[in-house]
Structure formats: structure tokens, C-alpha cells
Design a protein around this motif. Sequence first.
Motif, PDB file in Angstrom:
ATOM      1  N   ALA A  47       0.848  -1.197   0.000  1.00  0.00           N
ATOM      2  CA  ALA A  47       0.000   0.000   0.000  1.00  0.00           C
ATOM      3  C   ALA A  47       0.881   1.243   0.000  1.00  0.00           C
ATOM      4  O   ALA A  47       0.641   2.197  -0.742  1.00  0.00           O
ATOM      5  CB  ALA A  47      -0.906  -0.005   1.219  1.00  0.00           C
ATOM      6  N   MET A  99       2.249   1.842  -3.380  1.00  0.00           N
ATOM      7  CA  MET A  99       1.250   2.391  -4.297  1.00  0.00           C
ATOM      8  C   MET A  99       1.044   3.877  -4.050  1.00  0.00           C
ATOM      9  O   MET A  99       0.979   4.683  -4.977  1.00  0.00           O
ATOM     10  CB  MET A  99      -0.081   1.660  -4.117  1.00  0.00           C
ATOM     11  N   ILE A 100       0.956   4.232  -2.761  1.00  0.00           N
ATOM     12  CA  ILE A 100       0.739   5.642  -2.427  1.00  0.00           C
ATOM     13  C   ILE A 100       1.943   6.467  -2.848  1.00  0.00           C
ATOM     14  O   ILE A 100       1.807   7.562  -3.390  1.00  0.00           O
ATOM     15  CB  ILE A 100       0.466   5.798  -0.914  1.00  0.00           C
ATOM     16  N   TYR A 116       1.933   7.073  -6.559  1.00  0.00           N
ATOM     17  CA  TYR A 116       0.830   7.978  -6.891  1.00  0.00           C
ATOM     18  C   TYR A 116       1.175   9.418  -6.522  1.00  0.00           C
ATOM     19  O   TYR A 116       1.045  10.338  -7.333  1.00  0.00           O
ATOM     20  CB  TYR A 116      -0.381   7.472  -6.120  1.00  0.00           C
TER      21      TYR A 116
END
Lengths: 687, 381
Positions: free
Chosen positions: A12, A15-16, A19
Motif C-alpha cells: 500500500a 502504491m501511495i 501515486y
Amino acid sequence: MIKKIKIPPEDAMRMIYGYAKSRIVEQAKSIAFIIIYLVLFQVVVLRVPLDNALGTAGGLTLVIFGLAFFLEGLVLGLMPVGERVGVKLPLKVGIVAISLFGFILGFGATFAEPAISALKMAGSTITAWDSPLLFMLLEHHSELLVISVGAGVGIAVAMGMCRFYFNWSIKPFIFITIPILLGLSLYASFDPNLNKIIGLAWDCGAVTTGAVTVPLVLALGIGVSRASNKGGSDGGFGIILLASAFPVLAVLSLGIYLNTQSPQPTTEKYFFSPEGKAIAGQVFINNDELEWHLFTHGTAEGRIAHFGDQESYEKALLSLENDPVMRQKYLGDMTLATWIIEHASAEERHLLVEANLEDTSVAPLTRVSETLKEESLAGMRAVIPLTLLLLLVLLLFLKEKLRYRDEIALGIGFTLIGMILLTSGIRLGLGALGTEVGKHIPKAFSSEEKFIGRVVIHDFDSTHLYKAVAMNGEQRTFFNMYDHVYDHDEVRAIAYHPNLHDVAERRYTHMLTEPPLFNKRYVFLGFILILIFAFGMGYGATLAEPALNALGMTVESITVGALKRSKIVQVVSVGVGLGICLGLSRILFDLPLIWLIIPSYVLLMVLTIFSEEEFTAIAWDSGGVTTGPVTVPLVLAMGLGIGGELHISDGFGILAMASTFPIITVLAYGLYSRYLQFQTLIDNSDD
Amino acid sequence: MTDSTQLVKNIPTASENRLHEASRISCYVNQHSGDKVADYLDSIGVTAYLETGRTIREYIEPKRFGFLGNTIKLQSNLSSIFRFTVHRKDAIAVMKSLIAIADLHTPGMGTIFSQDLLAYSETPLPVLENNIHVNRMTENGIHFLKDLSYVVCVLTGHEAGEQLAKTALELGVCVPLLTYGTGNDIRDQLGLLRITISPDKEVVHLVMPRQDSESIIKLLIEESKLDQPGRGYIFQTPVTLGHLDTRMKVGKQNHAASIDQIIAAIDTLKMGTDWRKRLETETRRKAVKPFLPDDNCEISVITEEDQIDDLKEICLTMGVSGAVTSKVLEIKSDRHMDERESLVRIEMSVPVSIADQLVDSLLQSGLVESIHLLNLPVFKH
């Protein structure tokens, strides 16, 4: 129910990270140009060292994060909600209710994002005797001004809704509204008082459409037009054009109405003299305000006229130095040092030779926390009421359930955080940098030395004085001096002023001045330099403008990528650069604004006749979105710096031009690409 | 190759009266002719769904400052995409009329093709038998190509579509059409973390000779790395008849006719595209195992935007993985102002084994306006 997939924390995080990084890098790229440009210009061209570089860098970081948060927030939260309302509203209610909603939204948006502070800043140098009507509008009737601008925007949004609902063409709106505006402006230009408010009116049109309003209105328009027209690609565009044009109309009308109660322009001397009291009384409520204006905006001429005789004039001046109460009364928040450096005449400076010129400005840390606090309030005001209005309509009135509620909540949060970071960052970083450059830029064309401060030389020996003879036989007294800090070998001859010399105390007060950048003969080089600078600054600031990026995204998705966001942003930025050049030349050469506005808009209308429907709406809208939170402070700082140097009464007109020229460039680009498209349909058999 | 009209077994009886054997006509024209097409479809009483896309062509221009050689850029034109269904017997006539109206003979004006499929919808197909606007004459030498394949590539990532379109142009496949859509993958199952994945998809539509399709798909897969997870998917469906846009290159031209025009002319003379055979031959392909699974079919659905969530739930429970949603407008003559809707079209590629069940549950849900089932062969990767 859809099953959730559990993502391990480290994945996670990855991914953050990916992004967030892509968003931040994108924004860093978009403001890189303007930062490098401003820094290089200041250090290399103007040769002024960077002041408070660390603070500026911090502010710039805030700007980058602010832009990233803000744009992401728009995409996640505000724009989907806006589109949803637009799609659903026509299903539940008729066009009257939709228009009413549009009016409330437009009116509310004006109050939420008050451009009035920018306008007040642009008008901060206007004087009550030169343009009494303009002064009264900004100082005493600013609520009236905001209301009329709000009404203008409200009517514009309502009419835009009607346009989408009934699928009307945008062109009639342009061909009816613009000639009316030009006609009114032309009429106003013949009245000495109204002439001054033309700039204010057109600037109002340019600045009212803020960074939150634009994306909201665009999304709403897309929603309403989605199910109604035959699939033209102008869905959603055109409101911002109207929202820029109607406030001009509203302000001009307000001006024409108020003109009946306003005195006519007069000279400064007459205005402040006892004979002019009747006129001054119409503009100012009481004598305190009049005297404050006299000191902060007037010149020595006006002060002499006001105090009547030399004795009370000098007494009043000296009270600035000795009496804190009088100082507060005359100068308000301005420090005495600033007043002496920026407003006092040479004689007044000599009279106040004892005053301390050390600047007692606020410590930077308090400034940061104060800025954050102020901008938080402003940010909340800009984001929350509008969002609430939309959500209320959607949830209570339309009884819709929202998809992705968490995402929308997050998006609204992002918008708010982004707005606060962005505006604080601009005040602390980008704006500070722009003001720095703006302050120094008049140096480029000024042919006189500029007063920047003074030093007291103790133990001054009169025997060092000597006389020099001019070619016409005139004699003056000089002494030699060298700078012990910078260039200790270079001796300069300094003109001696007896009234700066305290013979008894053996003290001489030396006025520090800054030499002009160019020799008197090459002043025109300075003008060219400024215009080049203005172009680059307009171009660079617009690249980072969030509302323009939101518009670009919308254009890209509506044209399925045939028109790229980057392309639109580039074309618009070039237009803003050109517009700012022209607006600035209005200030540099004191041209009447009306003679810039009329030809530009006539050209625009000719281009519009030949342009396609969908391109017309996009082009006219891009004019309205350009003047946002990044551009306005930078441009105004520069315009006022230059205007102040040239004693031009106001900084209006630059923003109006900055929002006119992007329309020209976008329309021209549209015509050019249509020419290319046309080529695809015919064989070029000529070769 | 199996006949594309093969029926799915066990059609639910309740929906039999709503089941039509139909032809879906897809027509994409330059946006300037969009209004003409919309008006025409309106006049013959056909309900069409309109989507906006762009066609991409190579733009060739001589190098600047008199340097030798040419530069090749991509040039985009906005296109209006119309999709509608008619009775199979009316398809050719309607297509011919549209070709005349939108001037599709001229290269660069657009593409039209029909696909035979099963349609489930509440409203019956339009009756066009005695419609005077429908051209039933067989003049003006319009020759439709047979044995074409419609390849749809759904890609993740900004500008991935343009990249693939470029590859297709370089291979001389056809004029690619690009549209935007939103994906329907695991994003929704991630909770708030989904914001880190963009839902936007770029969809590239290609129409090509069937004998080449498999090899070209293979090349495209390699080129856009579709064999890696998360990149997107590609599938093909058969085209019954097509009239294609041959103008792949625009700009400077040295000959009386471009190579594309010459190919189109030979296609007409040879009555087909068989002569173009290249890359891998039919015989070789038969020898090896088929590259793509051939037991998938395309199901496309038109529905209200609000229903997406419920539909997604149905699809997910059925195990549908590849679906893309795009916004469409309904072109319908007798629509009143206050019954406007925001419609979307969901295109899915599903294994035949679940197609039955899926259609069933979609019909039972009552959420969809119409379902198109294109049975075989749909290849999916």
C-alpha cells in the motif's frame, strides 16, 4: 457486496508513493520555469542578491504541494460532484429552477473567492483627486462592487445553464454581449471620471472566476449538457466567458450610476486646499481619513496646500517623528521608514533627518504562522460553502446517493488543504519573489538614482569639502567618499547639501542611492527588457495556474485527447505573456486602456466568426481562467512597482489584457489546426 | 471459422420475445459529418448511441528549411461513433445509405461495418422495409469487404492508446480509432487505496482482414506489453461486412494515388482482402495451437449511469474480468426534454461458459436497456 482485497501495508505504501510522486513531480515541473526565470532575472539581469532565500524556497515547496493536492482534490471530489449535480438537476426540475441554482452558485462563488482584495491591491495607488469615482468605488462602495460583480457572475452562470439546456450556440452571446461592453466602455472613456473605471471593470471580469469556481462550473456545465446536445465537443464550456463578461457590464453600470453622486477629478493642490474642501468632503467621511490619504498617497505639494502655511506644515511633518499618536493618524500601518523612503520628497527627507530608518519588520516565524492562519480561513471560505451547496442540493434536494463517498470526502479535503498550502506558499514564496523582482524592475528603465536609505557620518570634517565648476560656470560643493565595505578603491564625488550637515554636532547625513541600470541614453533598452521580462513572467505563471490545468484536463477528455492539456496550457500561456506585455505597455507609455481593448476585441470577434463552435467556447473560456491565484499577485506586484515609479495612478488593465490575449491565441491555434485538418481531406495536388 | 450467428444454448424463455437476431452497425465519421448522420438516423427512426472518439493518421510533411526527407507526425481528427441495431436484412441498405450521406467513398471520411449478433431489448428493432429513405438499390459500385475482424484493445495508462495506434499505423493495419473509457477491474475492491490507480482506459478500435488479425494482435501484444499484468487486454470479434477508411497517411504525397488507395482499389477488384495475405499464413496457423483463447464472446450493455454499481456487482459475482465503460448519448427523435438520461455502454469480453448465466442475470436485474451478445469468436488475452 463486493469483496475487499486486503493489501499488505508495504505494498500500500508503495502504491501511495508512486501515486504521490507522479503528482508532485508534475507540479514541480509546472512551476520550475517561473522560479528559475524569476531567480535568474533578479540575480543575473538586475544584479540584486536574493533576499531570504530559505523562506522563499520553503514557500515554493508549499506551492508545489498545494498545487498537487488542489488538482487531485478537484479530480476526486469537486468535479465529479459538480457533474453529478449537472446530470441530475435537469431530470428533477425545470429550467427555471436550474437557472436559479446557477445564479445562486455564481453569486455565492463571488463571495467565496473574493477577488476584491486583488482589485484593491491593483487600486492601492490610486488617488482621490485624480479618480474620485474609482476611489469611492474601491474604498467606500466595495460591498456594492462585490454585489454587482456577484450578480453579474450569477446571471452568467444562469444563462450558461440555459444555453446547455436548450443547446444554444455560444456565438450569439459573444456577438451581443461584447459590442455592448465595448460601446459602454467607449461611452465611459469620454467622461473623465468614468474613464478611470474602465480598467477596474475589465479587470473585475478577469479576476472574478477563481480557482474553485472554474472547475465547478465546468463540471456542472458538462453534466447539464451531457444528455442534451447532439454530442458536440463544446459540452461544459462557455460559462466562464459569460462570467467574465457580465461583471464588466455590472461594474460599468454601477459606475455610471454612482457617477452622478461623485465629484469630478481635480488637481492635488486644489483638492487638499481649503477651497477644495467641498470636493474632498464628498469623497472622504472625515478629516482623519483625508489626512491619512494625503500622507500615504499625496505629494509634498498637496501637504503644503493642506496645511496652509509653512510653519504648520513643518510641525505636522516633525510630529511624524516625535508623536506616535499623530504618526498613527497620518500614516496608519505604514512605518515612518517606509514613508520616508517611498513617499517623502527630498526636502521632507532632509527635514526628518533625525528619524530612524531601521526597518522594524515582523519576525519571519510569526509571519509564517499568521499567513497560514489567514489563508486557512480564506481557503475554507472558498471551498466549504460552495461544496456544501452542491452536496446539499445533491443529497437533500435531488435525493441522490453518491458513489465513492469516501473518495469524494477525501477529494474535498485535498482541495481545501491544497488551496491553503497554495495561497500561503504564494504569499511566502512565489509572491515574495515576484514582489522582490517587481520592486527592482523599475531600475531597468529609470534614468534617475533611486533613494534607498541613508547613513549618518559622524565626525564630518568640513575641510574635506571642495568646489567644482560646471560648464556654464555654476559652482557646487562636493566631497569625496568611498565605500569601505564593497569597493574601497573607488572614490566617488558626492554633492554636498548644507541642510543635511549638522555643523555643531559634526554630523552629515548621506543619502544612499542606487544608480539606474542603463545610462540615460539607453533607457529604451530598459523598456524592451521589461517587456521581455513581463512576457516570460506571464507565460511562466500561467503554466502553473490550477484553474487552467483543470480546464486543460476537461478539454483533453472531451476531445478524447485530440487536444492535449499541455498544448492548451502552452497556447494559453503564450497568450497571457503577450497580454501582460501589452497591459504593461499601457502603464509604461500611459496609453488609454480603451484603445487597447477595442482593437483586441474587434480582432477577437473577427476570429470568432471564422471559428468552429466548440473551439470558440473553449477559447473564450480559457481567457477567463488564466488570471488565478498564481498569476494575479505576481502581475500586480510588477505592475504596481512600475506604475509607482512612473507615477501612474493605478495598476488596472494588465489583468484585463492578460485574459484577452489567450482568447486570441487559442482561436488562432484553432483556426490553424482546422487548416491542417482541412488538408487531410483534400489531396494537395499542387506539388 | 464458425458462423457468427451461432446461438447460445438455452436462451431464457421469458426473454425470448425480446430477443432479436440483428445486425449492429458501427459507423465512425469525421465529426463535421456527425450531424448529417444523426439527422438521417433520426429520420428513419433508428435509435443510435453516439460516442466521441478520434481517428489517428500519419501526417507526412517535408523537413523544414529544405532538408531532405520527411517527418512523420500523428494527426488526430475528432470522430462521431454511431452504433445501432437493425434487422439483418436491412443492414446492407442502411449502410449504403449512410455511405452516400456521409460521403464515405472519399478516403478519410470514415468507416462503417456491420456485425451479426443477438440483441435483447425492450424496444423492437425499427421496421425499415418500406422506408423511402433507405437506399435499396444496388448501384454506385459500393463493394463491402467480407472476412474482416474488429479488434478492440483496452489499455491502461495515459497515452498508451496513442502508442498502440502508432504501431498499428506503422504496420499499415487501418486507421485506428481511439476512445476513452473507465475500467472495471480490481480498483473497486481496494477501498480508498483505489485512488492510486487511475480508472481511465484508452480503447483502440481496429478493423483488419481476418486472416491477418491473429498475427497483428500478436505483434500489438508484444509492442504494448499486454502480456504483463495490469496493462490491459485485447479481443476481436467478427465483422460481417465493412467499408473501411483507407486514408492512413495525410500530407505530402508524391503520386497520383496513395498506396492505401491502391490497396483499396485492388480489394475492390479482387472482391476481398485474401490477396493481401502476409505475415503468417493460414496453413501455418492451423498447425500450431491457436494463440488466443477462442471461447470468449462479447457482451455489450447500454444502461443508465446510476446502475453501474449494481451491474458491476453482478459482473464480479459472475467472474467477469474484462469490461470497459464509456459514456454515450442516445440519438432518438421523440425524446422529451425532461427524460434525458446519462447513458453508458459497458463492453465485456466473457467466456462462453458464463455468457448464458450473465445475460440471464442482467435481464433479471432489469437494470439494462439493451444487451448485445456477439457470440463467436471472441478472442481474449
